[in-house]
Scaffold this active site. Structure first.
Site, short mmCIF file in Angstrom:
data_model
loop_
_atom_site.label_atom_id
_atom_site.label_comp_id
_atom_site.label_asym_id
_atom_site.label_seq_id
_atom_site.Cartn_x
_atom_site.Cartn_y
_atom_site.Cartn_z
N GLY A 149 24.37 -8.69 14.05
CA GLY A 149 25.55 -7.83 14.13
C GLY A 149 26.63 -8.27 13.16
O GLY A 149 27.23 -7.44 12.45
N TYR A 172 13.21 -9.12 28.50
CA TYR A 172 13.77 -8.83 27.17
C TYR A 172 12.89 -7.82 26.43
O TYR A 172 13.38 -6.84 25.88
CB TYR A 172 13.88 -10.13 26.35
CG TYR A 172 14.22 -9.88 24.89
CD1 TYR A 172 15.54 -9.80 24.47
CD2 TYR A 172 13.22 -9.71 23.94
CE1 TYR A 172 15.86 -9.54 23.14
CE2 TYR A 172 13.52 -9.46 22.61
CZ TYR A 172 14.83 -9.38 22.21
OH TYR A 172 15.15 -9.12 20.89
N GLY A 175 28.03 -6.46 19.63
CA GLY A 175 27.51 -7.81 19.39
C GLY A 175 27.65 -8.23 17.94
O GLY A 175 26.74 -8.82 17.35
N ALA A 176 28.82 -7.95 17.37
CA ALA A 176 29.03 -8.28 15.96
C ALA A 176 29.61 -9.68 15.77
O ALA A 176 30.03 -10.05 14.68
CB ALA A 176 29.95 -7.24 15.32
N SER A 191 27.96 -12.48 16.09
CA SER A 191 27.00 -13.46 15.56
C SER A 191 25.76 -12.75 15.04
O SER A 191 25.62 -11.52 15.19
CB SER A 191 26.60 -14.48 16.64
OG SER A 191 25.78 -13.87 17.61
N GLY A 192 24.89 -13.52 14.42
CA GLY A 192 23.56 -13.06 14.03
C GLY A 192 23.53 -11.77 13.24
O GLY A 192 24.32 -11.56 12.31
#
Ligand code: NDP
Ligand code: PMR
Length: 396
Positions: free
Chosen positions: A96, A271, A90-91, A93-94
């Site tokens: 990552g 979650y 998950g790199a 965005s955000g």
């Protein structure tokens, strides 16, 4: 209290039918009385205890060390002739992306960006200014166990040694009325955040073990909201894995439940439950493999990065008000850049080699070993979770 309901009305974040307006009186936000919580948690210190329960224990520093920035530390402080190779899921965005950038900028890390959207990840790396030779994008869709296995094969074909694995990717569906499913039929939040990462980490453990790097690490991103020994973890719906009967039933809704505890589907809870799984998994890895392999297993709460894509499914007003709420009221806000530096520290800082630790940072950005909630540190639950997860991902 100025914050009461008028600041973040519960209707904006209610995630289930019937809860949107129901029972949301001015004094409550998502069922939590802010006058109570504000008194106990936003008074002189967020570290104070809550309603007589010792919630402060969960955010009390056991050891506090001011860690040097990632730029000033070579991996493990030892001389090494090659760059470290780190996979970050998950790199694109955000957190990552910010972590990938922070590591790439040191010139000492080659970042394998493991992402579901190849083009998005390439564009993100470019616009973050990451040098071409500092990263590669490799396809990984954690919502498919086949994709996870294919990723492992592709990575091995690259011939690169694996030094650090960061399980960072996640999805959050706070407003979903109905569950969605992974390719293998698991409820999406737990399927991606926990089961996909569980298989990935299990498969890649042997690669970490085989690496000649001075310190090999497996990091799984956790969160405060999965820890019920904190105020944030007491905002309903609370994480609770129960006796794991829903997980045992396959989490597919076919005759069983899509929730780990066997209850009715609730996206926000799913979650938080998945984050409990992440933190339990890290500890079970530590118990089973730290001594034998020398790999460091760690988890962390990087701070509230209220601006990331994690909240993309939330209502627009929530996304507007959440960052100032965290910045000015809870003071839990951190920028993506700062959070990226924190996770990069857990990847590479020589002072953070201790295994089995859940790292957090205080307001001066000093790291400390945090205490997990009773459930998130329950060894029996961790073992049962491990065994059930093994079955679901085809490892047992
Ligand atoms: P983002 O939504 O910005 O990042 C999530 C990443 O996960 C994205 O790159 C996304 O890809 C990727 N992803 C989602 N689904 C899949 C999938 N099926 N396969 C592969 N990758 C996938 O959120 P954050 O940066 O905030 O979240 C990162 C981590 O930080 C998560 O583990 C989260 O739980 C944790 N965290 C976040 C906090 C916060 O306040 N934001 C607080 C505490 C913990 P794509 O770009 O394609 O959508
Ligand atoms: Mg929460 C110290 C107080 C604190 C912190 C650090 C967080 C972090 N939150 C705090 C307090 C509160 N929050 C209070 C008092 C409320 C009621 C007004 C509140 C509400 C709230 C909502 C509706 N907070 C949220 C949500 C979300 O949808 C986010 C969530 O739970 O995602 C799973 C969230 C978060 N609060 C945090 C953090 C870090 C989140 C983000 C998600 C995560 O754990 O990854």
């Amino acid at each position: 209290m100025a914050l009461q309901a008028s600041f973040l009305p519960s209707a904006l974040s209610a995630h289930k039918e019937g809860k949107a307006n129901g029972g949301a009186k001015d004094s409550a936000f998502l069922g939590v009385s802010l006058s109570e919580t504000m008194k106990s948690d936003f008074g002189s210190s967020v570290l104070r205890s809550h309603k007589g329960n010792n919630l402060s224990a969960g955010i009390r520093a056991q050891t506090a060390t001011t860690t040097p920035g990632v730029k000033s530390s070579a991996p493990e402080g030892k001389k090494t002739l090659r760059k470290g190779n780190v996979i970050v899921t998950g790199a694109s965005s955000g957190l990552g992306l910010a972590t990938a950038k922070a590591l790439a900028e040191t010139g000492r890390w080659n970042v394998i960006m493991a992402c579901r959207d190849f083009l998005k990840a390439e564009k993100a790396a470019k616009s973050a200014g990451m040098a071409k030779e500092s990263y590669q994008v490799m396809h990984l869709d954690l919502a498919s166990l086949d994709s996870v296995r294919q990723f492992v094969r592709n990575f091995r074909q690259s011939g690169l040694p694996l030094d650090v694995l960061v399980c960072n990717a996640a999805v959050y569906f706070p407003t979903a009325k109905e569950p969605t499913y992974t390719a293998d039929g698991f409820e999406m939040s737990v399927g991606v955040n926990h089961l996909g990462h569980f298989l990935l980490a299990r498969e890649l453990l042997e690669d970490l073990e085989a690496s000649d790097f001075p310190a090999r690490r497996l990091i799984i991103v956790g969160s405060i909201t999965g820890n019920t020994n904190t105020l944030a973890g007491n905002i309903p719906p609370k994480a609770n894995l129960g006796d794991l009967r829903g997980l045992a039933g396959g989490l597919n809704g076919l005759g069983g439940s899509t929730m780990i505890d066997g209850g009715e589907f609730d996206g926000a809870k799913a979650y938080k439950d998945s984050k409990v799984c992440n933190m339990l998994t890290m500890q079970e890895f530590h118990r089973r493999y730290h001594e034998e392999t020398g790999v460091t297993f760690a988890s962390l709460y990087p701070g509230c990065i209220a601006t990331t894509g994690l909240f993309r499914e939330h209502v627009a007003l929530f996304r507007l008000l959440f960052p100032p709420f965290q910045k000015y009221i809870t003071k839990g806000f951190v920028s993506e850049e700062e959070a990226g530096k924190r996770l990069a520290q857990v990847v590479s800082d020589p002072s953070l080699t201790k295994s089995g630790v859940y790292w957090s940072w205080n307001s001066n950005s000093a790291s400390f070993e945090n205490q997990l909630s009773e459930e998130a540190s329950d060894p029996e639950k961790a073992q049962r979770l491990w065994q059930l997860s093994e079955k679901l991902v085809g490892l047992a």
